[in-house]
Design an enzyme around this catalytic site. Structure first.
Site, PDB file in Angstrom:
ATOM      1  N   HIS A  51     -53.318 -38.822 -35.612  1.00  0.00           N
ATOM      2  CA  HIS A  51     -52.573 -39.068 -34.033  1.00  0.00           C
ATOM      3  C   HIS A  51     -52.462 -37.977 -34.024  1.00  0.00           C
ATOM      4  O   HIS A  51     -52.342 -37.245 -34.485  1.00  0.00           O
ATOM      5  CB  HIS A  51     -51.730 -39.895 -34.320  1.00  0.00           C
ATOM      6  CG  HIS A  51     -51.434 -41.080 -34.387  1.00  0.00           C
ATOM      7  ND1 HIS A  51     -51.815 -41.775 -35.368  1.00  0.00           N
ATOM      8  CD2 HIS A  51     -51.269 -42.177 -33.451  1.00  0.00           C
ATOM      9  CE1 HIS A  51     -51.810 -43.115 -35.011  1.00  0.00           C
ATOM     10  NE2 HIS A  51     -51.632 -43.298 -34.216  1.00  0.00           N
ATOM     11  N   LYS A  59     -46.389 -36.996 -33.672  1.00  0.00           N
ATOM     12  CA  LYS A  59     -45.773 -38.022 -34.268  1.00  0.00           C
ATOM     13  C   LYS A  59     -44.861 -37.560 -35.069  1.00  0.00           C
ATOM     14  O   LYS A  59     -45.716 -37.000 -36.789  1.00  0.00           O
ATOM     15  CB  LYS A  59     -47.114 -39.211 -34.274  1.00  0.00           C
ATOM     16  CG  LYS A  59     -46.974 -40.141 -35.264  1.00  0.00           C
ATOM     17  CD  LYS A  59     -48.511 -41.559 -35.005  1.00  0.00           C
ATOM     18  CE  LYS A  59     -47.392 -42.725 -35.599  1.00  0.00           C
ATOM     19  NZ  LYS A  59     -46.304 -43.553 -35.425  1.00  0.00           N
TER      20      LYS A  59
HETATM   21  N1  NDP Z   1     -46.531 -50.159 -31.561  1.00  0.00           N
HETATM   22  C1  NDP Z   1     -47.303 -49.669 -30.623  1.00  0.00           C
HETATM   23  O1  NDP Z   1     -47.902 -50.250 -29.619  1.00  0.00           O
HETATM   24  C2  NDP Z   1     -46.785 -48.361 -30.214  1.00  0.00           C
HETATM   25  C3  NDP Z   1     -45.285 -47.676 -30.828  1.00  0.00           C
HETATM   26  N2  NDP Z   1     -45.216 -47.016 -30.573  1.00  0.00           N
HETATM   27  C4  NDP Z   1     -43.738 -45.955 -31.426  1.00  0.00           C
HETATM   28  O2  NDP Z   1     -42.752 -45.714 -30.814  1.00  0.00           O
HETATM   29  C5  NDP Z   1     -41.914 -44.871 -30.653  1.00  0.00           C
HETATM   30  C6  NDP Z   1     -41.756 -43.854 -29.733  1.00  0.00           C
HETATM   31  O3  NDP Z   1     -43.359 -43.144 -30.053  1.00  0.00           O
HETATM   32  P1  NDP Z   1     -43.079 -41.930 -28.213  1.00  0.00           P
HETATM   33  O4  NDP Z   1     -43.148 -42.147 -27.189  1.00  0.00           O
HETATM   34  O5  NDP Z   1     -44.494 -41.140 -28.495  1.00  0.00           O
HETATM   35  O6  NDP Z   1     -42.167 -41.076 -28.614  1.00  0.00           O
HETATM   36  P2  NDP Z   1     -41.017 -39.807 -27.604  1.00  0.00           P
HETATM   37  O7  NDP Z   1     -40.152 -38.979 -28.810  1.00  0.00           O
HETATM   38  O8  NDP Z   1     -41.945 -39.855 -27.186  1.00  0.00           O
HETATM   39  O9  NDP Z   1     -39.954 -41.535 -27.153  1.00  0.00           O
HETATM   40  C7  NDP Z   1     -39.170 -41.884 -27.871  1.00  0.00           C
HETATM   41  C8  NDP Z   1     -37.770 -42.026 -26.911  1.00  0.00           C
HETATM   42  O10 NDP Z   1     -36.907 -42.514 -27.391  1.00  0.00           O
HETATM   43  C9  NDP Z   1     -35.331 -42.083 -27.356  1.00  0.00           C
HETATM   44  N3  NDP Z   1     -34.771 -41.943 -28.501  1.00  0.00           N
HETATM   45  C10 NDP Z   1     -34.957 -41.815 -29.147  1.00  0.00           C
HETATM   46  N4  NDP Z   1     -32.905 -42.857 -29.112  1.00  0.00           N
HETATM   47  C11 NDP Z   1     -32.274 -42.803 -28.743  1.00  0.00           C
HETATM   48  C12 NDP Z   1     -31.514 -43.630 -28.945  1.00  0.00           C
HETATM   49  N5  NDP Z   1     -30.443 -44.106 -29.325  1.00  0.00           N
HETATM   50  N6  NDP Z   1     -31.182 -44.098 -27.496  1.00  0.00           N
HETATM   51  C13 NDP Z   1     -31.897 -43.871 -26.413  1.00  0.00           C
HETATM   52  N7  NDP Z   1     -32.664 -43.206 -26.485  1.00  0.00           N
HETATM   53  C14 NDP Z   1     -33.339 -42.714 -27.660  1.00  0.00           C
HETATM   54  C15 NDP Z   1     -35.670 -40.164 -27.749  1.00  0.00           C
HETATM   55  O11 NDP Z   1     -35.377 -39.649 -27.890  1.00  0.00           O
HETATM   56  P3  NDP Z   1     -35.069 -38.250 -27.974  1.00  0.00           P
HETATM   57  O12 NDP Z   1     -36.415 -37.414 -27.487  1.00  0.00           O
HETATM   58  O13 NDP Z   1     -33.606 -37.512 -26.943  1.00  0.00           O
HETATM   59  O14 NDP Z   1     -34.750 -38.186 -29.232  1.00  0.00           O
HETATM   60  C16 NDP Z   1     -37.553 -40.539 -27.233  1.00  0.00           C
HETATM   61  O15 NDP Z   1     -37.106 -40.207 -25.577  1.00  0.00           O
HETATM   62  C17 NDP Z   1     -42.820 -44.033 -32.500  1.00  0.00           C
HETATM   63  O16 NDP Z   1     -42.022 -45.054 -33.553  1.00  0.00           O
HETATM   64  C18 NDP Z   1     -43.976 -44.803 -32.143  1.00  0.00           C
HETATM   65  O17 NDP Z   1     -44.954 -44.839 -33.425  1.00  0.00           O
HETATM   66  C19 NDP Z   1     -45.723 -45.794 -29.594  1.00  0.00           C
HETATM   67  C20 NDP Z   1     -47.499 -46.222 -28.917  1.00  0.00           C
HETATM   68  C21 NDP Z   1     -47.429 -47.297 -29.515  1.00  0.00           C
HETATM   69  O1  LIG Z   2     -46.358 -43.128 -32.883  1.00  0.00           O
HETATM   70  C1  LIG Z   2     -47.600 -42.832 -31.858  1.00  0.00           C
HETATM   71  O2  LIG Z   2     -48.463 -42.309 -30.881  1.00  0.00           O
HETATM   72  C2  LIG Z   2     -48.577 -44.135 -31.361  1.00  0.00           C
HETATM   73  N1  LIG Z   2     -47.863 -45.065 -32.695  1.00  0.00           N
HETATM   74  C3  LIG Z   2     -48.452 -46.815 -33.358  1.00  0.00           C
HETATM   75  C4  LIG Z   2     -48.741 -46.749 -34.856  1.00  0.00           C
HETATM   76  O3  LIG Z   2     -47.206 -45.846 -35.578  1.00  0.00           O
HETATM   77  O4  LIG Z   2     -49.879 -46.664 -35.494  1.00  0.00           O
HETATM   78  C5  LIG Z   2     -49.071 -47.311 -32.122  1.00  0.00           C
HETATM   79  C6  LIG Z   2     -50.631 -46.208 -32.046  1.00  0.00           C
HETATM   80  O5  LIG Z   2     -51.099 -46.046 -32.702  1.00  0.00           O
HETATM   81  C7  LIG Z   2     -49.891 -44.836 -30.677  1.00  0.00           C
END
Ligand code: NDP
Ligand SMILES: O=C(O)C1=N[C@H](C(=O)O)C[C@H](O)C1
Length: 269
Positions: free
Chosen positions: A158, A162
């Site tokens: 990744h 991450k």
């Molecule tokens: N299941 C799936 O298919 C996938 C899962 N993911 C998962 O999704 C999660 C997020 O990934 P990603 O988008 O890359 O991460 P980012 O850090 O880009 O986004 C997370 C967002 O959530 C915000 N946030 C954190 N805490 C709070 C809160 N208490 N209230 C409101 N907003 C909050 C963060 O704000 P701030 O930056 O201020 O902390 C940030 O804007 C990870 O756990 C990732 O592994 C990602 C892709 C696919």
């Molecule tokens: O953090 C990410 O970017 C992603 N998180 C998920 C994971 O932990 O598997 C899904 C995807 O691979 C992207």
């Protein structure tokens, strides 16, 4: 039935902005709220503009309770502590909670399960069709090959930002391999190797983590036997695949009874 009203939490994040775009392009879904953390520079901005869609009239707020009160569902790809909090609010509001956040600890999971008594929760470490199909294939391969002759290793890469490892997807694939062998993953997983480890333990499922650049998510499950290796892989080329899966999950969950569901339920796999 009216279009499903969805709130995106963590709306300014990498996945948050993808989710906003996915809701915008999906018929049957409409966007009713965007929530960010207190103090985020996104607060007060129009989320459509942040997502490159033009003005939407939905302003990013730091008040999840107010947003959930006018929603049918919430799309949550944030952070473990935030997701546990949002699960409680979704349970209070008795709405759909699509939960994509990874890296939750055992006590976080217990709180999600408790919230799922009142909310309809769809949870998956990966919301894409491809990964959920891959998990099915991994389960079948692990069942067919058995633990004696083939060793299983899960490799993931990744982007550099991450924060959790192994990825939620790697663990999902590990769970699928363990299920194929008829054993739990817990107790059979080897998440780190360093130093003089000794020979590989028979029946274990190993994990290897790579981080770098902008990779949205690459996963391979390697089944290594004597004289032959089978590799089952998935390469995410665009985060939109996760966002589209999440919106599909929300629409599927609408009107279903509270409980904890998976993407396999949604996709009928
Ligand atoms: N299941 C799936 O298919 C996938 C899962 N993911 C998962 O999704 C999660 C997020 O990934 P990603 O988008 O890359 O991460 P980012 O850090 O880009 O986004 C997370 C967002 O959530 C915000 N946030 C954190 N805490 C709070 C809160 N208490 N209230 C409101 N907003 C909050 C963060 O704000 P701030 O930056 O201020 O902390 C940030 O804007 C990870 O756990 C990732 O592994 C990602 C892709 C696919
Ligand atoms: O953090 C990410 O970017 C992603 N998180 C998920 C994971 O932990 O598997 C899904 C995807 O691979 C992207």
């Amino acid at each position: 039935m009216s279009d499903m009203g969805l709130v995106v939490v963590g709306a300014g994040g990498r996945m948050g902005l993808e989710l906003v775009r996915a809701v915008h392009e999906t018929s049957g879904a409409r966007f009713v709220g965007a929530v960010e953390r207190k103090g985020s520079p996104a607060i007060g901005r129009d989320i459509g503009e942040l997502a490159g869609l033009g003005p939407s009239g939905v302003i990013v707020s730091d008040d999840p309770l107010a947003a959930f009160a006018r929603a049918d569902g919430v799309l949550d790809f944030t952070a473990p502590a935030a997701s546990v909090e949002f699960a409680g609010y979704a349970a209070q509001a008795r709405i759909v909670h699509v939960l994509g956040t990874t890296g939750l600890a055992a006590d976080d999971n217990a709180r999600i399960e408790a919230a799922a008594r009142h909310a309809t929760v769809v949870r998956s470490g990966n919301m894409s069709l491809g990964i959920n199909l891959l998990a099915l294939l991994v389960e079948q391969a692990a069942r067919a090959l058995g633990p004696g002759d083939f060793d299983i290793e899960v490799l993931e890469m990744h982007h550099r930002n991450k924060v959790d490892a192994p990825s939620g997807t790697a663990l999902l694939l590990g769970e699928a391999a363990a299920a194929g062998r008829g054993v739990p993953l817990s107790g059979n997983d080897v998440r780190v190797r360093d130093g003089h480890t000794g020979a590989r333990e028979a029946g274990s499922i190993g994990f290897a983590t790579l981080r770098g650049g902008s990779v949205p998510g690459d996963h391979s499950v390697i089944l290594a036997g004597n004289g032959e290796v089978i590799t089952l892989s998935h390469h995410a080329q665009d985060r939109a695949i996760f966002a589209r899966g999440a919106v599909k999950a929300a629409l599927w969950a609408r009107g279903r009874k509270p409980g904890l569901y998976s993407m396999r339920d949604v996709l009928g796999l």
